[in-house]
Enzyme design. Sequence first.
Site, PDB file in Angstrom:
ATOM      1  CG  HIS A   1      -1.631  -1.272   1.466  1.00  0.00           C
ATOM      2  ND1 HIS A   1      -2.789  -1.626   0.830  1.00  0.00           N
ATOM      3  CD2 HIS A   1      -1.292  -2.337   2.246  1.00  0.00           C
ATOM      4  CE1 HIS A   1      -3.153  -2.839   1.215  1.00  0.00           C
ATOM      5  NE2 HIS A   1      -2.254  -3.297   2.071  1.00  0.00           N
TER       6      HIS A   1
ATOM      7  CB  SER B   1      12.848  22.260 -16.103  1.00  0.00           C
ATOM      8  OG  SER B   1      12.025  23.401 -16.240  1.00  0.00           O
TER       9      SER B   1
ATOM     10  CE  LYS C   1      11.501  19.161 -11.597  1.00  0.00           C
ATOM     11  NZ  LYS C   1      10.253  19.650 -12.155  1.00  0.00           N
TER      12      LYS C   1
ATOM     13  CD  GLU D   1       8.429  11.741 -15.821  1.00  0.00           C
ATOM     14  OE1 GLU D   1       8.011  12.547 -16.672  1.00  0.00           O
ATOM     15  OE2 GLU D   1       9.060  12.103 -14.820  1.00  0.00           O
TER      16      GLU D   1
END
Length: 468
Positions: A163, A284, A290, A297
């Site tokens: 979980h 970025s 970043k 992804e």
Amino acid sequence: MTDQLSKKSQAWSARFSEPVDELVKRYTASVDFDRRLALFDIEASLAHAAMLESVGLIGADDLGAIRRGMAQIRGEIERGAFAWSVDLEDVHLNIEKRLTELVGEPGKRLHTARSRNDQVATDLRLWLRANIDDTLQLLASLQRALLDLAEANAGTILPGFTHLQVAQPITFGHHLLAYVEMFARDAERFAEVRSRTNRLPLGAAALAGTSYPIDRMHVARALGFEALCANSLDAVSDRDFAIEYCAAASLAMMHVSRLSEELVLWMSPRVGFIDLADRFCTGSSIMPQKKNPDVPELARGKTGRVYGHLVALLTLMKGQPLAYNKDNQEDKEPLFDTADTLGDTLRIFADLVGGIRVRPERMRAAAAEGFSTATDLADYLVRKGLAFRDAHEAVARAVRAAAERGVDLAELGVDTLRGFSPLVGDDVLEVLELDGSVASRDHPGGTAPARVRAAIAAHRARLAAAGA
Ligand code: ARG
């Protein structure tokens, strides 16, 4: 009219009284994408021609001319010099037309006892078989990269989650081996798909077989097929082998996607378990700090695209009566894109996994939080004679007390712990330790470092035996 027809004549245009509409021509043509099958089309045509010669349907001189012409065509295609024409609809008619241009009459004899229906099914199976062989190599490379990382981290402790809550300490090697199991099963699936793909449609002709005295086994042997498609209607019409491939590819992408999800989480500065090599990340354009895990992804995103292709092919087949229908021309783009997406993904991931930098101190610190050894304490009380349910309750009360004080179980101290069960002895602190916890899970399939090393050795032996 006759002039117009003869200039751009299709192989079948003698039956028609007007040329095909331009848009319809583009709509029905497949040459822009099925030219990927070209070298397999040539290979299958050469095997077919050799069979025709062996049973006396064409002469030795015809076969010689066909071989010469095909060798030249192969060279033209490989050099990018072949003049593909949408007027000739598909890869098969483009190659056949060029063959006839080059060698004349023998080129016109090649299509004896054959139809584009059994031809395209054969080409597609040959293409897919070769692709599966590449996929198996890529899956093996990815497994090896995971095994290398697992070996280096057989004793590295991190929290195992259920979980997404800290559950119990495990080793990072063990965690990675879970993915090795998944990719090993994917490889098994692809090997099974390969064997059902590896059957010969040629000889089915358009749908009903042929009246010529052909020798299908001759062709099957020449092309390395394991068996013949046993029914001519089924041979030209079903594409379940392509669907199975897309199903196996969907599962493999699903596994990559789960791994990707973890990589993204682990790389988040909040978690900080790993770092990915810069070559797999992007920055970025606005936020200078970043470093984004774009590759995992994208893999997660591309998984949906592959599932889409599986559904497209299932839907393509579901309404088709026997035997061949032009619907089947739509099988290629989803199949090709599935193979491209999976191939690129596996290739990149083998490299990406090899470049993962592990931060064991962050993993260990996270495992020390969240009472991850609470189960070990319950098991300790059971070993001292308490029933498991009672032990569970005693430890739950201890966890609650520790949480209220903002300390972990060991920090409560032996005396306080004994307040929750008189069975607690001075040896209790050992069972609350992370290393002791993982080492105690020492059975096949367990997370103990010794078991992880044994599992790695077994996987390496399996891959070596498979010649991968
Ligand atoms: N381009 C076709 C395909 O991909 C080849 C078979 C065409 N056969 C036919 N009878 N129209 O399926």
